[in-house]
Design an enzyme around this catalytic site. Structure first.
Site, mmCIF file in Angstrom:
data_model
loop_
_atom_site.group_PDB
_atom_site.id
_atom_site.type_symbol
_atom_site.label_atom_id
_atom_site.label_comp_id
_atom_site.label_asym_id
_atom_site.label_seq_id
_atom_site.Cartn_x
_atom_site.Cartn_y
_atom_site.Cartn_z
ATOM 1 N N HIS A 96 0.842 -1.204 0.000
ATOM 2 C CA HIS A 96 0.000 0.000 0.000
ATOM 3 C C HIS A 96 0.880 1.258 0.000
ATOM 4 O O HIS A 96 0.633 2.199 -0.754
ATOM 5 C CB HIS A 96 -0.906 0.029 1.243
ATOM 6 N N ARG A 146 -1.212 -6.791 -8.464
ATOM 7 C CA ARG A 146 -0.043 -7.625 -8.133
ATOM 8 C C ARG A 146 0.100 -8.783 -9.102
ATOM 9 O O ARG A 146 1.175 -9.343 -9.253
ATOM 10 C CB ARG A 146 -0.177 -8.186 -6.705
ATOM 11 N N SER A 155 -2.808 -8.088 2.925
ATOM 12 C CA SER A 155 -3.220 -7.852 4.315
ATOM 13 C C SER A 155 -3.535 -9.176 5.012
ATOM 14 O O SER A 155 -3.260 -9.332 6.210
ATOM 15 C CB SER A 155 -4.450 -6.940 4.345
ATOM 16 N N LYS A 203 -16.637 -7.774 3.983
ATOM 17 C CA LYS A 203 -15.524 -8.299 4.760
ATOM 18 C C LYS A 203 -15.639 -7.900 6.218
ATOM 19 O O LYS A 203 -15.808 -6.725 6.527
ATOM 20 C CB LYS A 203 -14.203 -7.747 4.222
HETATM 21 O O1 PNS Z 1 -8.826 -3.568 -0.294
HETATM 22 P P1 PNS Z 1 -10.020 -4.215 -0.906
HETATM 23 O O2 PNS Z 1 -10.788 -4.965 0.156
HETATM 24 O O3 PNS Z 1 -9.686 -5.068 -2.095
HETATM 25 O O4 PNS Z 1 -10.973 -3.010 -1.433
HETATM 26 C C1 PNS Z 1 -12.215 -3.285 -2.015
HETATM 27 C C2 PNS Z 1 -13.036 -2.005 -2.204
HETATM 28 C C3 PNS Z 1 -13.133 -1.231 -0.910
HETATM 29 C C4 PNS Z 1 -12.364 -1.136 -3.244
HETATM 30 C C5 PNS Z 1 -14.430 -2.435 -2.716
HETATM 31 O O5 PNS Z 1 -14.928 -3.417 -1.870
HETATM 32 C C6 PNS Z 1 -15.443 -1.271 -2.770
HETATM 33 O O6 PNS Z 1 -15.281 -0.383 -3.549
HETATM 34 N N1 PNS Z 1 -16.452 -1.319 -1.898
HETATM 35 C C7 PNS Z 1 -17.468 -0.291 -1.834
HETATM 36 C C8 PNS Z 1 -18.823 -0.786 -2.342
HETATM 37 C C9 PNS Z 1 -18.991 -0.521 -3.839
HETATM 38 O O7 PNS Z 1 -18.925 0.596 -4.298
HETATM 39 N N2 PNS Z 1 -19.204 -1.580 -4.623
HETATM 40 C C10 PNS Z 1 -19.417 -1.425 -6.054
HETATM 41 C C11 PNS Z 1 -18.200 -1.771 -6.832
HETATM 42 S S1 PNS Z 1 -18.263 -3.487 -7.170
#
Ligand code: PNS
Length: 164
Positions: free
Chosen positions: A17, A90, A128, A41
């Site tokens: 990050h 990645r 993570s 999550k």
């Molecule tokens: O670090 P992560 O867990 O891979 O991040 C995932 C994240 C936060 C980017 C994704 O879960 C997200 O954008 N969640 C918000 C809900 C949303 O907008 N969903 C629509 C897109 S599929």
């Protein structure tokens, strides 16, 4: 104003990050590191703790802000008048995970573009979940986690394990 939003769970933040934040902060006028408040999550660390750790990680960057968001990322994107979202890749597996989100976000807001940066090779295996596993096992996470947050993270997990 070229404003990037780097969204994620950051549970916990790791060196991959930080690598992305450092590289994107050079590209953008402003970088918002956006921490997800809710979602599928179950966070291992509280939202407050993830933000606190991220603020420590981002302290050296003048144009980086840490914010939280809930609900649809595309709405937060509009509220912040951002130029684009930023995500790290990645591996090809990451791309498979990212592509549907990218398409859905553009479906919600046509101007909600996503830009990708390839992870630096030395960080391409860090996640993570791997860091959480090492913390649960009471193992050294300093190769994977920014130095400034290692003691606090280790203390947190030792407290959870009832060792303090
Ligand atoms: O670090 P992560 O867990 O891979 O991040 C995932 C994240 C936060 C980017 C994704 O879960 C997200 O954008 N969640 C918000 C809900 C949303 O907008 N969903 C629509 C897109 S599929």
């Amino acid at each position: 104003m070229f404003r990037l939003i780097y969204p994620g769970s950051f549970d916990p933040p790791h060196k991959g990050h930080l690598d992305l934040i450092a590289r994107a902060s050079v590209l953008a006028d402003e970088l918002i590191v956006a921490v997800l408040q809710n979602g599928d999550k179950a966070g291992q660390l509280s939202l407050e703790m993830r933000c606190k750790l991220l603020k420590q990680v981002c302290a050296g960057f003048d144009n980086v802000r840490v914010r939280t968001f809930r609900g649809a990322l595309a709405d937060f994107f509009s509220e912040e008048k951002a130029t684009a979202l930023l995500r790290g890749l990645r591996s090809a597996d990451d791309f498979g995970y990212e592509l549907p989100m990218t398409v859905v976000n553009r479906g919600l807001k046509a101007d909600c573009e996503t830009l990708f940066l390839a992870a630096s090779p030395e960080y391409s295996y860090i996640s993570s979940s791997l860091v959480r596993e090492l913390l649960r096992l009471q193992k050294d996470v300093s190769p994977y986690v920014p130095e400034c947050i290692v003691p606090e993270l280790e203390d947190l997990y030792q407290e959870q394990a009832g060792k303090k």
